[in-house]
Design an enzyme around this catalytic site. Structure first.
Site, short mmCIF file in Angstrom:
data_model
loop_
_atom_site.label_atom_id
_atom_site.label_comp_id
_atom_site.label_asym_id
_atom_site.label_seq_id
_atom_site.Cartn_x
_atom_site.Cartn_y
_atom_site.Cartn_z
N ASP A 1 0.84 -1.20 0.00
CA ASP A 1 0.00 0.00 0.00
C ASP A 1 0.88 1.26 0.00
OD1 ASP A 1 -3.12 0.77 0.85
OD2 ASP A 1 -1.63 2.22 1.52
N ARG A 2 0.64 2.12 -0.96
CA ARG A 2 1.47 3.32 -1.13
C ARG A 2 1.23 4.34 -0.04
NH1 ARG A 2 -0.36 -0.51 -3.95
NH2 ARG A 2 -2.12 0.73 -4.60
N THR A 3 -0.05 4.59 0.28
CA THR A 3 -0.36 5.57 1.31
C THR A 3 0.24 5.15 2.66
OG1 THR A 3 -2.34 6.48 0.26
CG2 THR A 3 -2.26 6.57 2.66
N LYS B 1 -12.43 -2.33 -2.84
CA LYS B 1 -13.11 -3.53 -2.36
C LYS B 1 -13.96 -4.15 -3.46
CE LYS B 1 -13.80 -3.02 2.58
NZ LYS B 1 -14.76 -2.67 3.65
N THR C 1 -5.54 10.35 -2.48
CA THR C 1 -5.29 9.63 -1.22
C THR C 1 -4.55 10.54 -0.24
OG1 THR C 1 -3.13 8.81 -1.92
CG2 THR C 1 -5.03 7.42 -2.42
N CYS D 1 -6.84 10.39 -7.90
CA CYS D 1 -6.49 9.01 -7.52
C CYS D 1 -7.16 8.19 -8.59
CB CYS D 1 -7.05 8.68 -6.14
SG CYS D 1 -7.07 6.89 -5.81
N THR E 1 -0.80 7.71 -6.37
CA THR E 1 0.00 7.68 -5.14
C THR E 1 1.39 7.06 -5.39
OG1 THR E 1 -2.13 7.28 -4.06
CG2 THR E 1 -0.19 7.29 -2.66
N ALA E 2 1.44 6.06 -6.26
CA ALA E 2 2.72 5.41 -6.57
C ALA E 2 3.73 6.40 -7.15
CB ALA E 2 2.50 4.24 -7.53
N CYS F 1 -1.57 4.68 -11.14
CA CYS F 1 -1.79 4.85 -9.69
C CYS F 1 -1.11 6.15 -9.33
CB CYS F 1 -1.19 3.70 -8.90
SG CYS F 1 -1.18 4.00 -7.10
#
Lengths: 253, 253
Positions: B54-56, B174, B133, B204, B91-92, B89
Site C-alpha cells: 500500500d502506497r499511502t 473492495k 489519497t 487518484c 500515489t505510486a 496509480c
C-alpha cells in the site's frame, strides 16, 4: 501475505484480438476474484498484441499464419513471469495445439472450460446456437468439444453469417457505436432460435460486448466469463506440482 | 505493415494498484488510439500486480516500502518488451524518481501530463480542488508540479479527507457497489467547491470510476485520461532515438 503462504499462480493473458475483448476479459477476471483489498487480487500479465495476423483470414487460407506471432507473445508473457496462459479470442483456439506444443506452461482452453461450465450450470440443454467468426465455424472447434458430450451446435446460414455475424464482429473491432452491431447479432440470434437453439453461445470474444444474459428469451452463454472463472480457480489452486513453491513475494515483486 | 514502417513503441503498464483502476486505464488507452481494425491498435503490456505494498501506508511510515516491488514489476514488463512505462496509480508517483533511476526505459509522469493537458484545454483555470489519497496529499506531489505554473491546489480538511475521500477510494478497491463511494466523493467535491475550487481533479485512479465529467457544475479533470492520451502519442511518435528501429514485427511477434 505470510511468508509460508503458497502464492497463487500468475495469470497470463495472450490478448489484443481484439483489445476491447481483452479489456472485457480483464474486467471479468477482476469480477471473478474473491477480493476485499488490492492485495487480495491476483497477479495478471496481459500482452495486448493487436498485430497478430487475422485468425479467420488464416483459417480460410487468405492470410498469413498467426502461430509464430502467438508463440512470440506467449514467450513474452512467460519471460515476464506468467505461470499459465489464457487466450480471450475464440478463433485463435484453432491454433491451440500448435501453441501449446510450442510453450512451456499450460494454456486453458476456452471451449473446454465452457463445456465444463455448461455441464454444471445448464445440464438439461442439448442444442446450442453458435454466434462466432466464420473462421471458428470453418474449423468446427465447438463441434469437436460439444458433440462428444452429446451436445448439438447450430450455426447460421452463410448469408446470415456474412451479413450479420461477421459484420457485427468487425464493427465492434472498429470501436464505433455498438448499436448497429447489437441489432445485427440479435437478428442472427433470432435466426438460430428459429432453427431450434435452446441457448445462444456468444462464441467470439467480441460478442459478449453486444449480447448479454437477459437480451434474449433463452440463456446467453459467455465463454469469456467461463474462461475468467476457470483462470481464477486455476490461479488459486495450488496443485501438488506448485506445492513446493512458497511465497516468494519479495523475489517476484 | 510495410517492412520499412517504423513500429510504434510498446506501452508498458505497471498496474494493479488497484486492478479496477488499471482496467479503466486500459479502456482509455484503447479509446485514445485512432484505430479501425485490431491491427491499428498499439501493443500494450500490462502487469497487474496487486501485491505491491500500500502506497499511502508507506508514505505515512506505517507500511513497507513499495519501491522494490515496483522495480521488480517494471523489470518484468521490460523483459517482456515494454519500450516505456506508465503507472495508473497516482500515489505510486511518490516513488517515481526512485523507480525511474532504477529502470532502463522512460516512464511517463501522470501529473506532469495532466499539467501539460490543462495548459492546452483549460488555460483560464487557476484553482484546482484535489481528490486524492492521504498519501498523495502528504507527499505534495500535485503542488510540486502545479505551483511552478502559477496553479493552486486546494485539498480537503482532514476530517473530510478521512471520512469521505479515503473511505470512497478503499470502497472502490473492495469492488462493492459504487453508489456509496459515489455519494462520498460528491460530498468531498462540494466541500472543495465551497472552498473556491474552479475544477476538481480526480487525483487518484479510483476516482474516475465514481466521478466523471458532467457530474459537477465545474470541470472534472481525469489524470488517467491525460496519461492514456500521452501514452498513445508517445507510442506513435517515432522520435530520433527510435528512428533506426524499423519494423521488426516478425521478430517481436
Amino acid at each position: 501475505m505470510s511468508p509460508v503462504e503458497i502464492e497463487a499462480r500468475v495469470i497470463g493473458v495472450l490478448g489484443g484480438m481484439g483489445p476491447a475483448a481483452t479489456a472485457d476479459f480483464y474486467q471479468k477476471l477482476i469480477q471473478a476474484t474473491p477480493a476485499k483489498t488490492d492485495q487480495d487480487h491476483l497477479k495478471v500479465l496481459i500482452y495486448s498484441n493487436p498485430h497478430i495476423p487475422d485468425r479467420t483470414a488464416a483459417i480460410r487460407g487468405e492470410g498469413p499464419d498467426p502461430l509464430p506471432a502467438l508463440v512470440a507473445s506467449a514467450e513474452a508473457l512467460i519471460r515476464a513471469g506468467a505461470d499459465f496462459l489464457t487466450i480471450p479470442c475464440v478463433t485463435a483456439h484453432h491454433f491451440f495445439e500448435g501453441l501449446q506444443a510450442a510453450v512451456s506452461v499450460p494454456i486453458l482452453h476456452l471451449i473446454r472450460e465452457t463445456v465444463a461450465a455448461l455441464g454444471v450450470e445448464h445440464p438439461a440443454l442439448r442444442c446450442f446456437g453458435l454466434l462466432a467468426t466464420s473462421g471458428t465455424l470453418q474449423s468446427r472447434m465447438f463441434e469437436a468439444k460439444f458433440q462428444p458430450q452429446g451436445l448439438t451446435i447450430l450455426t447460421c446460414e452463410p448469408s446470415v453469417q456474412d451479413t450479420r455475424v461477421m459484420e457485427a464482429i468487425y464493427a465492434v473491432k472498429k470501436g464505433e457505436s455498438l448499436d448497429g452491431p447489437r441489432h445485427l447479432v440479435r437478428e442472427a440470434a433470432t435466426h438460430l432460435l428459429d432453427r431450434g437453439a435452446e441457448a445462444i453461445i456468444a462464441g467470439c470474444t467480441e460478442i459478449p460486448l453486444i449480447l448479454r444474459e437477459g437480451d434474449l428469451p433463452v440463456p446467453v452463454i459467455d465463454p469469456t466469463w467461463n474462461l475468467a472463472r476457470a483462470a481464477v480457480r486455476y490461479a488459486l489452486a495450488a496443485g501438488p506440482h506448485f506445492g513446493a513453491r512458497r511465497s516468494c513475494y519479495k523475489d517476484r515483486g
